[in-house]
Design an enzyme around this catalytic site. Structure first.
Site, PDB file in Angstrom:
ATOM      1  CE1 TYR A  97      -4.593  -0.837   6.412  1.00  0.00           C
ATOM      2  CE2 TYR A  97      -4.849  -2.481   4.692  1.00  0.00           C
ATOM      3  CZ  TYR A  97      -4.046  -1.622   5.428  1.00  0.00           C
ATOM      4  OH  TYR A  97      -2.699  -1.577   5.172  1.00  0.00           O
ATOM      5  CE1 TYR A 127      -5.044 -18.316  12.969  1.00  0.00           C
ATOM      6  CE2 TYR A 127      -3.682 -17.734  14.871  1.00  0.00           C
ATOM      7  CZ  TYR A 127      -4.857 -18.238  14.347  1.00  0.00           C
ATOM      8  OH  TYR A 127      -5.853 -18.661  15.194  1.00  0.00           O
ATOM      9  CE  LYS A 166       8.261 -13.988   8.057  1.00  0.00           C
ATOM     10  NZ  LYS A 166       7.209 -13.292   7.276  1.00  0.00           N
ATOM     11  CG  ASP A 187       2.930  -8.136   3.081  1.00  0.00           C
ATOM     12  OD1 ASP A 187       2.726  -9.297   3.485  1.00  0.00           O
ATOM     13  OD2 ASP A 187       2.117  -7.203   3.281  1.00  0.00           O
ATOM     14  CG  ASP A 208      -0.100  -0.997   4.376  1.00  0.00           C
ATOM     15  OD1 ASP A 208       0.294  -0.316   5.341  1.00  0.00           O
ATOM     16  OD2 ASP A 208      -1.151  -1.641   4.379  1.00  0.00           O
TER      17      ASP A 208
END
Length: 334
Positions: free
Chosen positions: A83, A172, A230, A262, A298
């Protein structure tokens, strides 16, 4: 267990104007693995990569951070997922994003990881991991990759536990489900119910299950021993059996939101594996998420463990007044 991705990070500004890109490694489950190793938890990654430079880079990056990559399969016919991260500069130019905002452009259709299947649990390396691990973690991204990957995760949650826990982060991503989107709600609900630890964002739960309220979600999903929600209101509510704890997040200035969920999962699971109480687990999650929110990559660079341990033990009033990263200066103690 899940897909890892090579990441190309553009310079701030319109993507078409970026003269060069920085390379890094990403992917939800891979990010969690690197947080765990930083917190003193031995971690392994089960996945598939292409027989290409990006796949070799990804495996080397994780191995360099102490993650066991012995169960990663190399697929000779499919590429490693990729990505591109577009970053805003706030210039107001056409196609530029606001400052500190980012947009992901995924190139993962037909990737090596989309071919994950129950057969990947039957290899000698994978079987050895399952026999020896205390916990298996994956996210809703994995069953969304393909029908065979969905069969893999369904198989995993149906296996006898033999002392290990299964952790599932909802994650999701509607676009990933593609033509299978009508199945998403039922499949993800089944995965939440089949997990021992389930982590849900209130916003994504609202979108897929029709509610983001922690109490309503607990009533909907009583099966996981631990259900972590959360919330939109800057707190996290944790359910562990009959116990309910709500912990506020730290004050901070957000640099980028990518990877924060994460990092939270990695912090929470590390504290769980170290047998910490529920409040401490949630605080570990917040501290690791704060590290991701104030960084540009990330994969979060987690503060030293002694700092996390010290801050996680603060009284409630002191915790509520923390600001990150100022809290790392060592002057605030239990």
């Amino acid at each position: 267990m899940g897909e890892g991705l090579a990441v190309l990070v553009a310079r701030p500004g319109p993507l078409e104007q970026s003269p060069s890109f920085d390379r890094s490694a990403g992917g939800a489950e891979a990010n969690v693995a690197t947080v765990l190793t930083q917190l003193g938890v031995a971690a392994a990654w089960l996945s598939r990569v292409g027989d290409d430079g990006f796949g070799r880079y990804l495996v080397a990056q994780l191995a360099g951070q102490g993650v066991d990559v012995g169960a990663v399969a190399v697929d000779p016919g499919r590429p490693t997922g990729l990505y591109v991260k577009e970053r805003g500069s706030g210039s107001g130019a056409t196609h530029d994003l606001p400052a500190h905002a980012s947009r992901m452009h995924y190139y993962r259709a037909g990737s090596a990881a989309s071919a994950l299947s129950p057969a990947d649990l039957a290899t000698r390396a994978a079987a050895g991991l399952l026999d020896s691990t205390d916990l298996v973690h994956f996210s809703g991204i994995t069953p969304a990759l393909s029908e065979s990957a969905n069969q893999l995760t369904r198989t995993l949650i149906a296996l006898p536990r033999r002392g290990r826990l299964v952790s599932f982060d909802l994650n999701y991503r509607p676009a990933l489900w593609g033509s299978r989107i009508a199945e998403a709600a039922d499949e993800l609900a089944a995965h939440v119910r089949g997990a021992d630890v389930a982590l849900l964002g209130a916003d994504e739960a609202e979108e897929i299950f029709g509610t983001g309220d922690p109490g309503a979600l607990r009533a909907l999903f009583p099966e996981p021993a631990q259900l972590i929600v959360k919330n939109d209101k800057h707190t996290v509510t944790g359910f562990d059996g009959d116990a309910v704890v709500e912990v506020p997040a730290l004050a901070l200035e957000i640099t980028e939101r990518i990877g924060a969920g994460d990092a939270f999962a990695g912090g929470y699971l590390a504290a769980l594996l170290h047998e910490a109480d529920l409040r401490t687990r949630l605080r570990y999650g917040h501290l690791c998420a704060a590290a991701a929110l104030t960084a540009t990559g990330d994969a979060a660079k987690i503060p030293p463990v002694h700092d996390i341990r010290r801050l996680a033990q603060l009284p409630a009033a002191a915790w509520a007044g923390l600001r990150y990263p100022d809290a790392l200066d060592g002057t605030i103690r239990p």
